[in-house]
Design a protein around this motif. Structure first.
Motif, PDB file in Angstrom:
ATOM      1  N   LEU A 185      59.179  -7.282  16.149  1.00  0.00           N
ATOM      2  CA  LEU A 185      60.614  -7.745  16.369  1.00  0.00           C
ATOM      3  C   LEU A 185      60.889  -9.059  15.629  1.00  0.00           C
ATOM      4  CD1 LEU A 185      61.185  -7.358  20.224  1.00  0.00           C
ATOM      5  CD2 LEU A 185      62.078  -6.280  18.469  1.00  0.00           C
ATOM      6  N   CYS A 186      59.801  -9.911  15.238  1.00  0.00           N
ATOM      7  CA  CYS A 186      59.795 -11.104  14.482  1.00  0.00           C
ATOM      8  C   CYS A 186      60.082 -10.561  12.877  1.00  0.00           C
ATOM      9  CB  CYS A 186      58.698 -11.961  14.222  1.00  0.00           C
ATOM     10  SG  CYS A 186      58.536 -12.832  15.894  1.00  0.00           S
ATOM     11  N   PHE A 187      59.353  -9.675  12.472  1.00  0.00           N
ATOM     12  CA  PHE A 187      59.536  -8.875  11.031  1.00  0.00           C
ATOM     13  C   PHE A 187      60.746  -8.410  10.992  1.00  0.00           C
ATOM     14  CE2 PHE A 187      58.613  -6.926   7.205  1.00  0.00           C
ATOM     15  CZ  PHE A 187      57.671  -7.546   6.628  1.00  0.00           C
ATOM     16  N   LEU A 188      61.435  -7.737  11.961  1.00  0.00           N
ATOM     17  CA  LEU A 188      62.754  -6.780  11.764  1.00  0.00           C
ATOM     18  C   LEU A 188      63.723  -8.099  11.755  1.00  0.00           C
ATOM     19  CD1 LEU A 188      62.036  -4.334  14.731  1.00  0.00           C
ATOM     20  CD2 LEU A 188      62.576  -3.934  12.330  1.00  0.00           C
ATOM     21  N   LEU A 189      63.698  -9.087  12.365  1.00  0.00           N
ATOM     22  CA  LEU A 189      64.852 -10.230  12.171  1.00  0.00           C
ATOM     23  C   LEU A 189      65.212 -10.448  10.790  1.00  0.00           C
ATOM     24  CD1 LEU A 189      63.957 -12.544  15.133  1.00  0.00           C
ATOM     25  CD2 LEU A 189      65.765 -10.836  15.212  1.00  0.00           C
ATOM     26  N   ILE A 190      64.305 -10.323   9.599  1.00  0.00           N
ATOM     27  CA  ILE A 190      64.671 -10.699   8.387  1.00  0.00           C
ATOM     28  C   ILE A 190      65.389  -9.596   7.750  1.00  0.00           C
ATOM     29  CG2 ILE A 190      62.393 -12.314   8.190  1.00  0.00           C
ATOM     30  CD1 ILE A 190      61.067 -10.147   6.776  1.00  0.00           C
ATOM     31  N   LEU A 191      64.998  -8.317   8.076  1.00  0.00           N
ATOM     32  CA  LEU A 191      65.666  -7.067   7.453  1.00  0.00           C
ATOM     33  C   LEU A 191      67.262  -7.483   7.336  1.00  0.00           C
ATOM     34  CD1 LEU A 191      63.503  -4.133   8.579  1.00  0.00           C
ATOM     35  CD2 LEU A 191      63.134  -5.726   6.857  1.00  0.00           C
TER      36      LEU A 191
END
Length: 348
Positions: A85-91
């Motif tokens: 989820l942390c990684f998804l926030l940047i997309l």
């Protein structure tokens, strides 16, 4: 080091001498990442964000509501979903900057770099912890503490993994900052004035840090544990689905992030491999961008693996769907017996 917030956009002034006698110089056309970014990245990252956000939230709900956090593997699965989820926030921001060709201010640039690094390193650490935990279960490593202390230890280990991932992100926060280019802000690598040595050294340092901790460490743990377990000729029947799930998660992580790490390493050390020519630089820049796009989509893959490879997860997913629809499924005797057996296996 590849740009964390956009594909590499360095301009290379490289020339190829075709005919030395005539002194004719053919200009080298650098790779332009904007073409692929504008055509593919906004739509792909938007779809990955929506799919990844939904399925990782479903994983968190199932782990908290149905499976519980009384088993070590469930705690690590939960933290793995949070790292995704942390990684998804940047997309969404990457999709927006790709369509607008970069509009990042100072706070947003560093926030996206931090989320990228924290998400990547934490995911690598939790896949390593899951694999190590399954390795201990496979060889029935004797536990010196009670189940409560083991769970408390896994919580402490998870906290240490997050702290380590945050500390590993500090160099990126120091090196990446927005710069004005073509009247638009873009996030670029820039060496702070207070640091010694030249900029090339720090690019090599960041590339090696990502390769060692984000790829080679999980690869070593995966190969070591899998080879040791295969020497027993076959996996034990007990919790075979869970073993298969954990090792598939690790294998998929390595397969999707491996090409990017290799391309990043070759791009950072291109002069040591005689890859600084025009064609080599073009192919390396293109390879870094393409492999990064592939690697980024990994953040929505793990929940799909849970569905296909874990029967208890599929059962809880059906229960969650019935709950959202307002209907209560009637469990059969076989289902109840299967649930009790699964709870017994997990508790032991």
């Amino acid at each position: 080091m590849a740009n964390y917030t956009a594909a590499p956009e360095d301009d290379y002034d490289v020339f190829i001498e075709d005919d030395l006698s005539n002194n004719e110089i053919e200009p080298c056309t650098p790779y332009d990442p904007k073409i692929l970014s504008a055509q593919l990245v906004p739509y792909l990252y938007t779809m990955v964000f929506i799919a990844g956000l939904l399925d990782n939230i479903v994983v968190v709900l199932i782990l908290v509501k149905y499976k519980g956090l009384k088993q070590v593997e469930n705690i690590y699965f939960l933290n793995l979903a949070v790292s995704n989820l942390c990684f998804l926030l940047i997309l969404p921001f990457w999709a927006y900057t790709a369509s607008r060709e970069g509009v990042l201010g100072d706070p947003l640039c560093k926030i996206l770099v931090a989320l990228y690094s924290i998400g990547l390193y934490s995911e690598a650490f939790f896949t390593v912890l899951l694999t190590g935990q399954r390795y201990q279960e496979f060889f029935r490593v004797r536990r010196l503490f009670s189940a409560c202390r083991v769970v408390a230890g896994s919580i402490l280990t998870s906290a240490l993994a997050w702290v380590t991932a945050i500390l590993l992100t500090l160099p990126e926060l120091a090196f990446y900052k927005p710069q004005m280019e073509s009247q638009k802000y873009k996030c670029f690598f820039t060496k702070p004035h207070f640091l010694p040595v030249d900029e090339t050294f720090w690019k090599h340092f960041l590339a090696l840090k990502m390769n060692i901790l984000g790829f080679l460490l999980p690869l070593f743990v995966f190969v070591f544990c899998y080879v040791r377990m295969r020497k027993t000729l076959k996996f034990r029947e007990r919790n075979y689905d869970l073993f298969k799930l954990v090792f598939t998660i690790m294998a998929v992580f390595l397969l999707m992030w491996g090409p990017y790490n290799i391309a990043l390493f070759l791009s950072a050390f291109n002069e040591h491999f005689s890859l600084h020519g025009c064609e080599s630089s073009y192919n390396l820049n293109r390879g870094v961008q393409i492999t990064q796009i592939i690697a980024v989509t990994h953040c929505c893959i793990n929940p799909l693996l849970y569905v296909f490879l874990n029967k208890p997860f599929r059962k809880h997913l059906c229960q969650l769907c019935h709950l959202l629809n307002g209907t209560v499924p009637q469990p059969t005797e076989e289902t109840a017996q299967g649930t009790s057996r699964e709870e017994y296996r997990l508790s032991t």
